[in-house]
Design a protein around this motif. Structure first.
Motif, mmCIF file in Angstrom:
data_model
loop_
_atom_site.group_PDB
_atom_site.id
_atom_site.type_symbol
_atom_site.label_atom_id
_atom_site.label_comp_id
_atom_site.label_asym_id
_atom_site.label_seq_id
_atom_site.Cartn_x
_atom_site.Cartn_y
_atom_site.Cartn_z
ATOM 1 N N SER A 27 99.384 111.929 8.882
ATOM 2 C CA SER A 27 100.752 112.051 8.385
ATOM 3 C C SER A 27 101.691 111.397 9.388
ATOM 4 C CB SER A 27 101.111 113.520 8.201
ATOM 5 O OG SER A 27 102.438 113.646 7.757
ATOM 6 N N GLY A 28 102.363 110.334 8.944
ATOM 7 C CA GLY A 28 103.339 109.651 9.783
ATOM 8 C C GLY A 28 102.706 108.873 10.912
ATOM 9 N N GLY A 29 103.563 108.350 11.760
ATOM 10 C CA GLY A 29 103.123 107.681 12.973
ATOM 11 C C GLY A 29 102.659 106.255 12.799
ATOM 12 N N GLY A 30 102.445 105.613 13.947
ATOM 13 C CA GLY A 30 101.881 104.280 13.980
ATOM 14 C C GLY A 30 102.869 103.140 14.025
ATOM 15 N N TYR A 31 104.088 103.365 13.570
ATOM 16 C CA TYR A 31 105.207 102.421 13.605
ATOM 17 C C TYR A 31 105.073 101.203 12.683
ATOM 18 C CZ TYR A 31 107.076 105.040 17.512
ATOM 19 O OH TYR A 31 107.583 106.036 18.304
ATOM 20 N N PHE A 32 103.849 100.757 12.379
ATOM 21 C CA PHE A 32 103.658 99.568 11.539
ATOM 22 C C PHE A 32 102.596 99.854 10.488
ATOM 23 C CE2 PHE A 32 104.970 98.137 15.755
ATOM 24 C CZ PHE A 32 106.118 97.435 15.426
ATOM 25 N N TYR A 33 102.657 99.110 9.379
ATOM 26 C CA TYR A 33 101.624 99.247 8.349
ATOM 27 C C TYR A 33 101.110 97.863 7.976
ATOM 28 C CZ TYR A 33 104.740 97.624 4.627
ATOM 29 O OH TYR A 33 105.565 96.860 3.852
ATOM 30 N N ASP A 34 99.886 97.852 7.452
ATOM 31 C CA ASP A 34 99.281 96.605 7.005
ATOM 32 C C ASP A 34 99.249 96.496 5.482
ATOM 33 O OD1 ASP A 34 98.203 95.043 9.424
ATOM 34 O OD2 ASP A 34 97.701 97.124 9.865
ATOM 35 N N ALA A 35 99.086 97.602 4.787
ATOM 36 C CA ALA A 35 99.023 97.559 3.321
ATOM 37 C C ALA A 35 99.515 98.871 2.730
ATOM 38 C CB ALA A 35 97.595 97.294 2.859
ATOM 39 N N VAL A 36 100.189 98.763 1.597
ATOM 40 C CA VAL A 36 100.558 99.930 0.798
ATOM 41 C C VAL A 36 99.401 100.181 -0.165
ATOM 42 C CG1 VAL A 36 102.076 100.741 -1.046
ATOM 43 C CG2 VAL A 36 103.046 99.652 0.989
ATOM 44 N N LEU A 37 98.856 101.401 -0.108
ATOM 45 C CA LEU A 37 97.712 101.733 -0.950
ATOM 46 C C LEU A 37 98.124 102.428 -2.242
ATOM 47 C CD1 LEU A 37 95.291 102.952 1.861
ATOM 48 C CD2 LEU A 37 95.566 100.649 0.890
ATOM 49 N N GLU A 38 99.106 103.328 -2.151
ATOM 50 C CA GLU A 38 99.599 104.028 -3.345
ATOM 51 C C GLU A 38 100.824 104.837 -2.957
ATOM 52 O OE1 GLU A 38 96.126 106.280 -4.424
ATOM 53 O OE2 GLU A 38 96.634 107.970 -3.115
ATOM 54 N N TYR A 39 101.569 105.230 -3.979
ATOM 55 C CA TYR A 39 102.686 106.160 -3.801
ATOM 56 C C TYR A 39 102.217 107.491 -4.356
ATOM 57 C CZ TYR A 39 105.427 102.092 -2.678
ATOM 58 O OH TYR A 39 105.891 100.962 -2.066
ATOM 59 N N ARG A 40 102.466 108.563 -3.603
ATOM 60 C CA ARG A 40 101.977 109.887 -3.978
ATOM 61 C C ARG A 40 103.133 110.849 -4.211
ATOM 62 N NH1 ARG A 40 96.970 111.128 0.186
ATOM 63 N NH2 ARG A 40 95.472 109.780 -0.880
ATOM 64 N N VAL A 41 102.944 111.667 -5.225
ATOM 65 C CA VAL A 41 103.865 112.775 -5.470
ATOM 66 C C VAL A 41 103.032 114.053 -5.428
ATOM 67 C CG1 VAL A 41 105.446 113.863 -7.090
ATOM 68 C CG2 VAL A 41 105.397 111.356 -6.884
ATOM 69 N N TRP A 42 103.296 114.871 -4.427
ATOM 70 C CA TRP A 42 102.599 116.144 -4.290
ATOM 71 C C TRP A 42 103.280 117.182 -5.173
ATOM 72 C CZ3 TRP A 42 98.069 117.165 -1.947
ATOM 73 C CH2 TRP A 42 97.540 116.158 -1.134
ATOM 74 N N VAL A 43 102.455 117.982 -5.857
ATOM 75 C CA VAL A 43 102.942 119.016 -6.774
ATOM 76 C C VAL A 43 102.444 120.371 -6.268
ATOM 77 C CG1 VAL A 43 102.955 119.844 -9.155
ATOM 78 C CG2 VAL A 43 102.902 117.374 -8.690
ATOM 79 N N HIS A 44 103.366 121.344 -6.258
ATOM 80 C CA HIS A 44 103.065 122.674 -5.735
ATOM 81 C C HIS A 44 103.191 123.721 -6.834
ATOM 82 C CE1 HIS A 44 103.307 120.820 -1.803
ATOM 83 N NE2 HIS A 44 104.457 120.286 -2.165
ATOM 84 N N PRO A 45 102.073 124.283 -7.297
ATOM 85 C CA PRO A 45 102.137 125.334 -8.315
ATOM 86 C C PRO A 45 102.989 126.530 -7.880
ATOM 87 C CG PRO A 45 99.909 124.518 -8.129
ATOM 88 C CD PRO A 45 100.698 123.897 -7.001
ATOM 89 N N HIS A 46 102.992 126.865 -6.594
ATOM 90 C CA HIS A 46 103.791 128.009 -6.131
ATOM 91 C C HIS A 46 105.294 127.723 -6.212
ATOM 92 C CE1 HIS A 46 103.209 125.578 -2.459
ATOM 93 N NE2 HIS A 46 104.400 126.008 -2.133
ATOM 94 N N ASP A 47 105.662 126.457 -6.449
ATOM 95 C CA ASP A 47 107.073 126.085 -6.642
ATOM 96 C C ASP A 47 107.368 125.726 -8.095
ATOM 97 O OD1 ASP A 47 107.843 126.477 -4.004
ATOM 98 O OD2 ASP A 47 107.462 124.390 -3.435
ATOM 99 N N GLY A 48 106.493 126.107 -9.012
ATOM 100 C CA GLY A 48 106.733 125.879 -10.429
ATOM 101 C C GLY A 48 105.946 124.749 -11.044
ATOM 102 N N GLY A 49 105.140 124.054 -10.245
ATOM 103 C CA GLY A 49 104.313 122.975 -10.790
ATOM 104 C C GLY A 49 103.178 123.516 -11.639
ATOM 105 N N GLU A 50 102.696 122.688 -12.546
ATOM 106 C CA GLU A 50 101.575 123.085 -13.379
ATOM 107 C C GLU A 50 100.377 123.425 -12.495
ATOM 108 O OE1 GLU A 50 99.027 121.422 -17.213
ATOM 109 O OE2 GLU A 50 100.554 120.152 -16.289
ATOM 110 N N ASP A 51 99.688 124.512 -12.820
ATOM 111 C CA ASP A 51 98.547 124.971 -12.024
ATOM 112 C C ASP A 51 97.268 124.355 -12.587
ATOM 113 O OD1 ASP A 51 96.668 126.245 -10.498
ATOM 114 O OD2 ASP A 51 97.403 128.267 -10.902
#
Length: 139
Positions: A27-51
């Motif tokens: 998570s985080g760090g490294g200052y530079f990137y070489d490739a974008v692999l995907e965009y992620r949206v994390w969903v939390h059932p305890h916050d109302g997301g589908e379980d």
């Protein structure tokens, strides 16, 4: 992947691998990137997301930031999008102010705004180390 995709941020490099990368990454760090692999949206059932997984958090993956952002806005319990990047070389900071040049593949989730100006070039890491007074150590 259709060549007609447009985005304010880099598009994932391989559409066939979206959603196939490990859920557990750095998570985080490294200052530079070489490739974008995907965009992620994390969903939390305890916050109302589908379980879908017995109360466990999960993510949905997308090729573009815009797709991820739309999903985030429309989905209960969803976080803001993150981007999964691959770093072939990066900066390790084992203690505050001490920087090391690290080589070897690293997958990490970043805040999307960190992409701006962070695509690694051949001079990115040497220039960074010189600006910060660190020797160009490889690890």
């Amino acid at each position: 992947m259709p060549t007609s995709l447009r985005s304010a941020f880099p598009i994932a490099v391989d559409a066939d691998l979206i959603g196939e990368y490990p859920a557990q990454t750095k998570s985080g760090g490294g200052y530079f990137y070489d490739a974008v692999l995907e965009y992620r949206v994390w969903v939390h059932p305890h916050d109302g997301g589908e379980d879908l997984y017995d109360g466990d958090d999960y993510y949905c993956a997308f090729a573009t930031f815009e797709e991820a952002s739309a999903y985030s806005r429309e989905t209960a319990g969803a976080e803001q999008p993150l981007v999964l990047v691959r770093q072939d070389e990066c900066i390790n900071e084992p203690e505050p102010g001490r920087y090391e040049h690290h080589t070897g593949e690293r997958l990490t989730e970043w805040r999307v705004e960190w992409l701006e100006g962070s695509k690694r070039t051949p001079s990115s890491i040497p220039d960074f180390l010189q600006r910060h007074g660190s020797p160009a150590l490889n690890s």
